[in-house]
Design an enzyme around this catalytic site. Structure first.
Site, PDB file in Angstrom:
ATOM      1  N   ALA A   1      41.299 -98.983 -22.961  1.00  0.00           N
ATOM      2  CA  ALA A   1      41.609-100.132 -24.189  1.00  0.00           C
ATOM      3  C   ALA A   1      42.667 -99.986 -25.021  1.00  0.00           C
ATOM      4  O   ALA A   1      42.365 -98.467 -24.857  1.00  0.00           O
ATOM      5  CB  ALA A   1      40.642-100.312 -24.428  1.00  0.00           C
ATOM      6  N   ASP A   2      43.863-100.292 -25.162  1.00  0.00           N
ATOM      7  CA  ASP A   2      44.259 -99.954 -26.003  1.00  0.00           C
ATOM      8  C   ASP A   2      43.958-101.638 -27.549  1.00  0.00           C
ATOM      9  O   ASP A   2      44.533-102.634 -26.866  1.00  0.00           O
ATOM     10  CB  ASP A   2      45.857 -99.417 -25.960  1.00  0.00           C
ATOM     11  CG  ASP A   2      46.701 -99.302 -26.929  1.00  0.00           C
ATOM     12  OD1 ASP A   2      46.630 -98.295 -27.684  1.00  0.00           O
ATOM     13  OD2 ASP A   2      47.786 -99.522 -27.729  1.00  0.00           O
ATOM     14  N   THR A   3      43.966-100.913 -28.781  1.00  0.00           N
ATOM     15  CA  THR A   3      44.199-102.018 -29.517  1.00  0.00           C
ATOM     16  C   THR A   3      45.305-101.784 -30.971  1.00  0.00           C
ATOM     17  O   THR A   3      45.750-100.892 -31.049  1.00  0.00           O
ATOM     18  CB  THR A   3      42.615-102.175 -30.318  1.00  0.00           C
ATOM     19  OG1 THR A   3      41.698-103.051 -29.222  1.00  0.00           O
ATOM     20  CG2 THR A   3      43.023-103.746 -31.457  1.00  0.00           C
TER      21      THR A   3
ATOM     22  N   GLY B   1      44.865-104.622 -25.067  1.00  0.00           N
ATOM     23  CA  GLY B   1      44.912-104.752 -23.366  1.00  0.00           C
ATOM     24  C   GLY B   1      43.838-103.332 -23.234  1.00  0.00           C
ATOM     25  O   GLY B   1      43.405-103.091 -23.519  1.00  0.00           O
TER      26      GLY B   1
END
Length: 204
Positions: A73-75, A110
């Site tokens: 995940a990436d924020t 994502g």
């Protein structure tokens, strides 16, 4: 930190917030942070950027653990096309909070779920609108003095002291923390990745 011999899921992140959110669902989660260097990726539109990074992180760990579901995940925090990362010092944190004061911004996360042995991969991007209250200079100074802004994208934590900054949100709350739990769990439930001793209720 407990390590499971047969985890339900491997989280390719060292984020304590993502780990906490996943464990609240009852999943047995092992943590294996990816060694993906984010600086190797060129800036692209926010949705594309978090999707690409989440895929890279999931694949990095999935290569080493082909028989497990792996979550990457990436924020990021975005305001008027400007991406706000983690502030490096007090001045940068102050500038970010001044930018966010009294305005709407977006949080993009994502996430990618990958199972190499099954040749399965799912990627999605969730966006939440966040509305800040108008911040006085003394409120910003006080919040910075708490130390909370320094390891948070956008220099705030909605689940922490920074909850007082938020007037309202439109969309997923957990997405702002760092992981859209509803969407992640919908996929995992569909794939049967739930605790065997915590069966889902039957749908009539």
């Amino acid at each position: 930190m407990k390590i499971y011999e047969n985890p339900d899921l491997i989280l390719a992140s060292k984020s304590p917030r993502r780990k906490y959110l996943l464990e609240k669902t009852g999943l047995r989660v092992n943590i294996i942070p990816s060694n993906v260097d984010e600086s190797d990726f060129k800036p692209t539109p926010p949705k594309s950027y978090v999707k690409i990074l989440s895929c890279a992180k999931a694949r990095n760990i999935s290569d080493q653990n082909p028989d497990n579901w792996v979550l990457g995940a990436d924020t990021i925090v975005v305001i008027n096309g400007t991406v706000l990362g983690k502030p490096k010092d007090e001045n940068q944190a102050r500038r970010m909070l001044q930018m966010l004061s009294g305005r709407k911004h977006q949080v993009f996360t994502g996430f990618t779920l990958s199972h190499q042995a099954r040749a399965e991969q799912f990627t999605d991007v969730i966006v939440t609108d966040v509305f800040f209250k108008h911040l006085r200079a003394d409120e910003i100074d006080w919040y910075i003095a708490t130390g909370e802004p320094f390891d948070k994208a956008g220099a705030y934590a909605i689940q922490g002291i920074g909850t007082f900054l938020i007037k309202k949100i439109n969309g997923s709350y957990t997405n702002v923390i760092g992981l859209p739990v509803c969407e992640v769990m919908e996929f995992l439930i569909k794939k049967g990745v739930t605790r065997k001793n915590l069966p889902l209720p039957s749908v009539k």
